[in-house]
Design a protein around this motif. Structure first.
Motif, PDB file in Angstrom:
ATOM      1  N   LEU A 137     -45.043   7.938  35.431  1.00 50.37           N
ATOM      2  CA  LEU A 137     -46.119   7.855  36.433  1.00 50.37           C
ATOM      3  C   LEU A 137     -47.439   8.225  35.745  1.00 50.37           C
ATOM      4  CD1 LEU A 137     -44.341   9.798  39.347  1.00 50.37           C
ATOM      5  CD2 LEU A 137     -44.323   7.319  38.938  1.00 50.37           C
ATOM      6  N   ARG A 138     -48.333   7.240  35.583  1.00 44.48           N
ATOM      7  CA  ARG A 138     -49.584   7.506  34.852  1.00 44.48           C
ATOM      8  C   ARG A 138     -50.812   7.569  35.748  1.00 44.48           C
ATOM      9  NH1 ARG A 138     -50.535   4.115  29.633  1.00 44.48           N
ATOM     10  NH2 ARG A 138     -52.015   5.805  29.306  1.00 44.48           N
ATOM     11  N   ASP A 139     -50.634   7.294  37.053  1.00 49.30           N
ATOM     12  CA  ASP A 139     -51.791   7.323  37.947  1.00 49.30           C
ATOM     13  C   ASP A 139     -52.193   8.760  38.266  1.00 49.30           C
ATOM     14  OD1 ASP A 139     -51.863   4.577  38.046  1.00 49.30           O
ATOM     15  OD2 ASP A 139     -50.721   4.422  39.913  1.00 49.30           O
TER      16      ASP A 139
ATOM     17  N   SER B 156     -50.520  15.061  36.612  1.00 56.69           N
ATOM     18  CA  SER B 156     -50.963  13.661  36.603  1.00 56.69           C
ATOM     19  C   SER B 156     -52.219  13.477  35.760  1.00 56.69           C
ATOM     20  CB  SER B 156     -51.190  13.165  38.037  1.00 56.69           C
ATOM     21  OG  SER B 156     -52.419  13.621  38.568  1.00 56.69           O
TER      22      SER B 156
ATOM     23  N   VAL C 262     -39.674  13.158  38.553  1.00 56.92           N
ATOM     24  CA  VAL C 262     -39.159  11.795  38.436  1.00 56.92           C
ATOM     25  C   VAL C 262     -37.669  11.846  38.094  1.00 56.92           C
ATOM     26  CG1 VAL C 262     -41.399  10.928  37.676  1.00 56.92           C
ATOM     27  CG2 VAL C 262     -39.673  11.572  35.958  1.00 56.92           C
TER      28      VAL C 262
ATOM     29  N   CYS D 284     -44.368  13.852  36.160  1.00 58.45           N
ATOM     30  CA  CYS D 284     -44.985  12.541  35.906  1.00 58.45           C
ATOM     31  C   CYS D 284     -44.414  11.802  34.703  1.00 58.45           C
ATOM     32  CB  CYS D 284     -46.492  12.702  35.692  1.00 58.45           C
ATOM     33  SG  CYS D 284     -47.369  13.299  37.134  1.00 58.45           S
TER      34      CYS D 284
END
Ligand SMILES: [Zn+2]
Lengths: 387, 132
Positions: free
Chosen positions: A182-184, A171, A208, A328
């Motif tokens: 997913l970039r958080d 991440s 994912v 991610c």
């Protein structure tokens, strides 16, 4: 005969989409093919070898060759699940070394996100002899990795916190990738407090599900010299299957324990020489086990090795999956091997995002595992050098 | 925490001529294994040929039906949670199964278990294990 120095990766392309409900799988194969050829500075008419796996629609390589209008003298539709594209790079190098082709195109594409794929639904691969002894027990992707993780924890003291560090590192990298699903940035606590899917794997221990794809172009040394791209030379490759061995098996071990030493021996380098690794990350445990089996740490020490940010670029000793990986960024067609090679090529070219680019990255390893650690899988290892 | 075992619907396994005796055994409450006629090694899942030495003749033997849990994973985010597992039989082979008839949160690696047979949807029962 060795493939060392006999072939180069000239083109690499990752589809920017992570959801593609309005495109067909064939269209996605076409788009990534054109992307990789453009990246290399080649065109469709230069391709004389084509490689694809089970994600390609139709029979073997023929339907896609027809769709794209390829005129070929070499085809290979070896399917080893998610590791197939690393196997294809190796087989392409073998074919080039044997004079069977000069420009090999490898494509992957799929739409599991649009089609509702899940790691909790049994997948029936047809009348396999093992199926009657496995399907009744609810054997699905996530529990087939869960059983390896549980045994690894029991045998070596690996903890959920240590596994979580793999996701944390991914991440940290994904935040810099504008295309990542997913970039958080997440913390160890975030992973541990996400829902338990199948012990001991939480939701954030799982990769994912994404649509999209990727492609590679592998060429002969003569073709490489004619192109205006960094020269990413293949040094070594290994492939090996592992299975339940008639009921006498070790589920803490992956076939990277066999494909890794083969690749290192052919390349003539050691794990300590490697500057960057792409490691197949279907689940966090997949990374821990492969890192051990490739020799980056002792068997059983993978949990301790990945903890405390050791996989984070610029922070740890072994920067991994700087695109955000399958955890991610992207796991197109439920097959993560293609994107592993693509990010390794970016790193060797110095074309990774500046925030995650490894300094003086001249030697990289890409590792794939297709299938399941808890039953049967095929491992593939590639070692590449920037010339 | 506790999570009570519940029966779930299990699709009938497909039966072939070379595995019919295994499923007939399950129906009779017996867990059968295959042993090589040449090298004497036991294997699982049952095959008419030996996966170790390659010999083409194997024979059925009856397992005591007892063993230890090699590993497991309680699959939770599904309609009926279940404990997916591998059990190492006392005869030395490890088989895929489920752990049943117990608190699934109490399952541990190394636990002693014995075979129980659970019904399938229109087919023979399948071998699961419960704490001994
Ligand atoms: Zn034998």
């Amino acid at each position: 005969m060795s493939i060392k120095g006999k072939a180069y990766i000239a083109g690499a392309y990752e589809h920017p989409l992570r959801k593609a409900p309005d495109k067909t799988v064939a269209q996605l194969h076409y788009e990534v093919a054109m992307g990789a050829l453009a990246d290399a500075g080649l065109s469709k008419s230069d391709v004389d070898g084509y490689f694809c796996a089970g994600d390609a629609p139709g029979l073997g390589a023929f339907s896609m060759a027809e769709y794209m209008g390829l005129k070929l003298r070499h085809v290979d539709s070896t399917d080893t699940g998610g590791s197939a594209y690393l196997v294809h790079v190796s087989h392409a190098a073998q074919a080039i070394a044997a004079g069977k082709c000069n420009v090999a195109l490898i494509t992957l594409a799929g739409r599991p996100r649009s089609e509702g794929s899940s790691g909790l639904v049994p997948r029936n691969f047809g009348p396999a002899p093992d199926a009657p002894f496995e399907l009744p027990f609810g054997s699905v992707t996530v529990n087939r990795y869960g059983v390896s993780a549980m045994r690894h924890m029991y045998q070596y003291g690996t903890t959920s916190e240590q596994l979580a560090w793999v996701k944390v590192a991914a991440s940290q990298h994904a935040q810099h990738n504008p295309n990542a699903m997913l970039r958080d940035v997440v913390t160890v606590e975030d992973v541990l407090s996400s829902p338990m899917i199948s012990d001991p794997l939480h939701r954030l221990d799982c990769c994912v599900v994404s649509d999209g794809g990727g492609a590679l172009v592998v060429v002969s040394p003569e073709v490489m010299r004619s192109l205006n791209r960094p020269r990413i030379k293949l040094l070594g490759a290994g492939e090996a299957p592992k299975h339940l061995n008639g009921g006498k098996m070790d589920l803490t071990l992956s076939a990277a324990a066999w494909s890794g030493p083969t690749a290192f021996a052919e390349a003539g380098v050691k794990p300590a020489d490697i500057k960057y690794v792409s490691i197949y990350d279907s689940f966090t445990i997949t990374v821990v086990i492969q890192i051990e089996d490739l020799g980056f740490c002792e068997k059983g020490q993978g949990g301790r090795f990945v903890a405390d940010g050791n996989l984070i670029s610029g922070v740890g000793k072994l920067p991994f999956n700087t695109d955000g990986g399958g955890l991610c960024n992207n796991h197109p067609a439920d097959r993560g091997g293609m994107t592993k090679v693509i990010e390794a090529v970016r790193q060797l070219r110095g074309e990774a995002h500046p925030a995650v680019q490894v300094k003086n990255c001249n030697l990289a390893l890409a590792q794939g595992t297709g299938g399941s650690l808890g039953t049967r899988h095929c491992s593939a290892t590639l070692i590449m050098e920037r010339e | 925490m506790s999570l009570a075992y519940k029966d779930r619907k299990i699709a009938a396994p497909s039966i072939s001529p070379d595995t019919k005796a295994f499923w007939d055994g399950c129906a009779a409450g017996k867990l059968l294994l295959k042993q090589c006629e040449k090298c004497q090694e036991l294997h699982y899942y049952p095959r008419p040929s030996c996966p170790f030495c390659g010999h083409g003749e194997t024979k059925w033997i009856e397992s005591k039906g007892t063993g230890t849990i090699y590993t497991y994973s309680v699959t939770r985010r599904v309609e009926v949670p279940y404990c997916f597992a591998f059990v190492t039989l006392d005869e030395g082979v490890t088989m895929m199964t489920n752990i049943a008839d117990c608190d699934l949160d109490s399952v541990r690696i190394g636990q002693r278990v014995r075979v129980v047979f659970k019904p399938t949807d229109g087919g023979p029962p399948v071998p699961m294990f419960t704490p001994a």
